[in-house]
Design a protein around this motif. Structure first.
Motif, short mmCIF file in Angstrom:
data_model
loop_
_atom_site.label_atom_id
_atom_site.label_comp_id
_atom_site.label_asym_id
_atom_site.label_seq_id
_atom_site.Cartn_x
_atom_site.Cartn_y
_atom_site.Cartn_z
N ASP A 1 55.59 34.75 46.13
CA ASP A 1 54.41 35.41 46.69
C ASP A 1 54.69 36.80 47.25
O ASP A 1 53.84 37.39 47.90
N GLU B 1 50.92 47.66 39.14
CA GLU B 1 50.43 47.06 37.89
C GLU B 1 51.37 45.97 37.39
O GLU B 1 50.94 44.88 37.00
N THR C 1 53.50 44.24 39.19
CA THR C 1 53.43 43.13 40.15
C THR C 1 52.22 42.25 39.85
O THR C 1 52.32 41.02 39.89
N LYS C 2 51.09 42.88 39.54
CA LYS C 2 49.89 42.13 39.17
C LYS C 2 50.12 41.32 37.90
O LYS C 2 49.74 40.15 37.82
N LYS C 3 50.74 41.93 36.89
CA LYS C 3 51.00 41.24 35.61
C LYS C 3 51.85 39.99 35.83
O LYS C 3 51.63 38.97 35.21
N GLY D 1 51.99 38.30 38.55
CA GLY D 1 51.20 37.33 39.31
C GLY D 1 51.63 37.17 40.75
O GLY D 1 51.28 36.18 41.40
N ILE D 2 52.36 38.13 41.27
CA ILE D 2 52.79 38.08 42.67
C ILE D 2 51.70 38.75 43.51
O ILE D 2 51.31 39.88 43.24
N PRO D 3 51.20 38.05 44.55
CA PRO D 3 50.03 38.53 45.28
C PRO D 3 50.25 39.65 46.30
O PRO D 3 49.29 40.25 46.77
N LYS D 4 51.51 39.95 46.65
CA LYS D 4 51.73 40.95 47.69
C LYS D 4 52.96 41.79 47.35
O LYS D 4 54.01 41.26 46.99
N LYS E 1 47.89 44.17 48.68
CA LYS E 1 47.59 42.93 47.97
C LYS E 1 47.44 43.28 46.49
O LYS E 1 46.80 44.26 46.13
N THR E 2 48.03 42.45 45.63
CA THR E 2 47.99 42.71 44.20
C THR E 2 47.26 41.61 43.43
O THR E 2 47.16 41.69 42.22
N ALA E 3 46.81 40.59 44.13
CA ALA E 3 46.07 39.51 43.48
C ALA E 3 44.92 39.06 44.36
O ALA E 3 44.89 39.31 45.53
#
Length: 152
Positions: free
Chosen positions: A64, A92, A94-96, A98-101, A150-152
């Protein structure tokens, strides 16, 4: 034209010089050539005509939490938006994954605020403290500011 891409072996020497120039000024932690090679898949570079103008790396700290590390732009290329482009690329990625922070430990608070990060307490990132900070020469008197997005 500036190209942002994943680093490759031939980039290591330029990356090493750029990071350690700032490390010598006390603005970031030094990196060895070996650590750069071992983490090559996590490093992004901004290149123009064969010259590395900026770098940033992504370190996964847990399911996470991730960290943007070693963000550096050469002095001659500052003011061209390269740092922001590199941060956007790491966000970008980090989002790919799937890590939310995504966090940053930095002295450049205003810059990271412009990139959407907010100041947080270091207690909000125990994975970072016990994985990396404990080995840092600045521990436990770190003067860097913790920031997150936050990334997710």
């Amino acid at each position: 034209m500036i190209e942002v891409r994943k680093a490759v072996l031939k980039d290591v020497e330029q990356i090493f010089e750029l990071v350690n120039q700032y490390a010598n000024e006390g603005l970031m932690l030094p990196r060895t050539r070996e650590s750069l090679v071992l983490n090559l898949q996590a490093i992004f570079v901004a290149e123009e005509e064969g010259e590395i103008l900026g770098i940033a790396s992504l370190a996964i700290l847990g399911h996470d939490l991730a960290e943007i590390r070693s963000l550096a732009v050469s002095a001659k290329a500052q003011g061209r938006g390269i740092g922001k482009i590199l941060v956007e690329r790491v966000v970008e990625e980090t989002k790919k994954i799937g890590i939310p922070k995504l966090i940053s430990l930095t002295y450049q608070v205003a810059f990271f605020e412009k990139c959407g990060f907010e100041v947080i307490q270091k207690t909000e990132m125990p994975q970072k403290v016990w994985t990396d900070c404990i080995h840092c020469p600045k521990f436990p008197s770190c003067d860097e500011i913790a920031m997150a997005i936050k990334t997710a």
